[in-house]
Design an enzyme around this catalytic site. Structure first.
Site, short mmCIF file in Angstrom:
data_model
loop_
_atom_site.label_atom_id
_atom_site.label_comp_id
_atom_site.label_asym_id
_atom_site.label_seq_id
_atom_site.Cartn_x
_atom_site.Cartn_y
_atom_site.Cartn_z
N HIS A 1 -2.14 -12.38 10.86
CA HIS A 1 -1.71 -10.99 10.62
C HIS A 1 -1.58 -10.26 11.95
O HIS A 1 -2.38 -10.45 12.87
CB HIS A 1 -2.71 -10.28 9.70
N GLU B 1 0.85 -1.20 0.00
CA GLU B 1 0.00 0.00 0.00
C GLU B 1 0.88 1.24 0.00
O GLU B 1 0.41 2.35 0.23
CB GLU B 1 -0.97 0.00 1.18
N CYS C 1 -3.15 -4.62 4.12
CA CYS C 1 -2.04 -5.48 4.58
C CYS C 1 -2.04 -6.88 3.97
O CYS C 1 -1.22 -7.71 4.36
CB CYS C 1 -2.06 -5.59 6.10
#
Lengths: 132, 347
Positions: free
Chosen positions: B237, B81, B113
């Site tokens: 994550h 990103e 992400c």
């Protein structure tokens, strides 16, 4: 704002990005950047991919930089003797001048050189960092 | 048709800033921040580093382990990103820098992400269909945070690269299966010309991170007929340390399964590089036969889940490039003003 032609730099992408020079077919001497005429008289060369490993011959810290590098000060520039022979002038990154020693091992890494202003092309190439 | 990882590589910049250094500037309670997020310090890019340079070093490490000709790569996808350009692919810069020639397809992916794990799935598809021999999937970021925002304690820099192939004899780890869970959830975003992302505070928790990570994991377990106890390692994550630990507990995973991949406490959230870097750290250690679960999360929102099984070849290949922990140990601390310069908040 100093702005080198994006096209002129594009012509050097292969050697700047991947540390490719050449070797004289007559005497075997290696060059980076590539040469077109060898002091031995040879004019035929083969492409030479350098390992990127070498030793720091000398270095200095830049505090008053050209405009495109002003935001990066202080930074270190130096001369690296590649294991294959050629001496390369380059930025020494990931290090302060106070941490460096002449003769220490360094290795090539791919880093950003500078941006051509707020809207121009970004220029990348090879720098050297201390081996860790 | 199946797919496996034939090479993997990590990269984390050497610079760090401690949570207490940031908290001091904003008059925040360091203890509360560190206890709340579980992040002691985070990685910061060098002044000459961006997503492209991070991606290149991770890719070169992956190639060193894969021992393949880079010209045999049929696809390069870079998920981030924080691509250096809004228009001009990072993937092409990477391809040139690693000597991939010109006969490969390439694109940059973006999904907060999880852009790196989406790239991994794309490579799996191309390899499994026989369209390409090898695919290179990278997740890398130099993530942004507005000065003073809570994200400033976690938004970090780093990346990981994976070369995917279909030849079983070349696998360091087989990717046994993958599935995803995706929705339209406004928990975190950055508009086109905004320099920093915005987020919806507490909304980033239950309806966003937890819903997607839990649903993707459950779907993956159902699809593979596996239980949490069937895994040696699990990587979820890591926007902070609290979320993945809570998700693991809800799903029935134990600390010994997730502690090796939980690198957020030491380097922060490397966004697209986050769960991929957790996987590289596990691959640096896992023995042949070990089963690994990886579940990414990207705001907006979605999760990609993967089941991997480590192969014997990894034992002779992992030492051919620097391990993730080598990069984690190499560090130089910055003061806040230096950090601001590195992040180009001041010039």
């Amino acid at each position: 704002m100093f702005e080198e032609s994006a096209v002129i730099r594009w012509r050097k992408y292969t050697d700047r990005y991947r540390l490719i020079g050449n070797a004289c077919k007559a005497c075997g001497e290696t060059y980076y950047p590539a040469k077109e005429q060898c002091p031995c008289g040879g004019k035929e060369f083969a492409a030479q991919q350098f390992s990127g490993k070498g030793r720091l011959l000398t270095f200095t810290e830049v505090k008053a930089a050209p405009e495109v590098f002003e935001s990066k000060t202080p930074y270190v520039i130096g001369i690296v003797k590649l294991d294959e022979g050629p001496k390369v002038g380059a930025q020494i990154c990931d290090a302060n001048a106070g941490d460096l020693k002449i003769g220490q091992r360094v290795e090539a890494v791919f880093r950003k050189f500078y941006a051509s202003g707020e809207t121009g092309v970004l220029h990348y190439g090879t720098k050297f960092r201390p081996v860790f | 048709m199946t797919a496996g990882i034939v090479g993997y590589g990590a990269y984390i910049p050497k610079y760090r800033i401690k949570a207490e250094t940031i908290a001091r500037v904003w008059g925040a309670d360091t203890r509360r921040i560190v206890d709340g997020l579980g992040i002691q310090e985070k990685s910061v890019p060098g002044k000459d580093e961006d997503t492209a340079t991070i991606a290149v070093e991770a890719a070169r490490n992956a190639l060193a382990r894969a021992l393949i000709n880079p010209k045999d790569l049929g696809a390069i996808y870079v998920g981030s990103e924080s691509h250096p350009y809004a228009v001009k692919p990072t993937a092409g810069i990477v391809g040139e820098a690693i000597g991939a020639g010109n006969h490969y397809t390439a694109a940059d992916t973006e999904f907060a992400c999880k852009a790196g794990t989406a790239a991994l799935q794309m490579c799996m598809g191309l390899v499994q269909s026989g369209m390409i021999k090898y695919g290179l999937a990278i997740g890398a970021d130099t993530s942004q945070a507005a000065p003073g925002d809570a994200l400033e304690y976690s938004a970090a820099a780093g990346g990981a690269a994976f070369i995917v192939g279909s030849q079983e004899s070349e696998w360091l780890a087989e990717i046994k299966d993958t599935c995803s869970f995706t929705s339209d959830t406004p928990d975190f975003w950055r508009r086109g010309l905004s320099p920093h992302p915005r987020h919806a505070g507490r909304f980033t928790g239950e309806p966003a991170y937890f819903k997607h990570v839990l649903q993707a994991t459950k779907a993956m377990l159902d699809k593979t007929h596996l239980q949490p106890t069937d895994f040696d390692y699990a990587v979820f994550h890591m926007p902070n340390a609290k979320f993945p630990i809570a998700a693991a507990a809800k799903l029935g995973f134990k600390p010994e399964q997730y502690k090796d991949g939980l690198l957020v406490t030491a380097i922060g959230n490397t966004y697209s590089g986050c769960s991929p870097l957790g996987l590289t750290k596990v691959l640096d250690k896992a023995r042949p036969g070990a089963r690994i679960l990886v579940v990414s999360y990207g705001s907006g929102s979605g999760s990609d889940a993967f089941v991997l099984e480590v192969k014997p070849l990894i034992e002779e290949r992992r030492g051919l490039a620097r391990r993730t922990e080598d990069y984690m140990k190499r560090k130089t601390y910055l003061e806040y003003a230096q950090y601001s310069k590195h992040m180009e908040e001041i010039h």
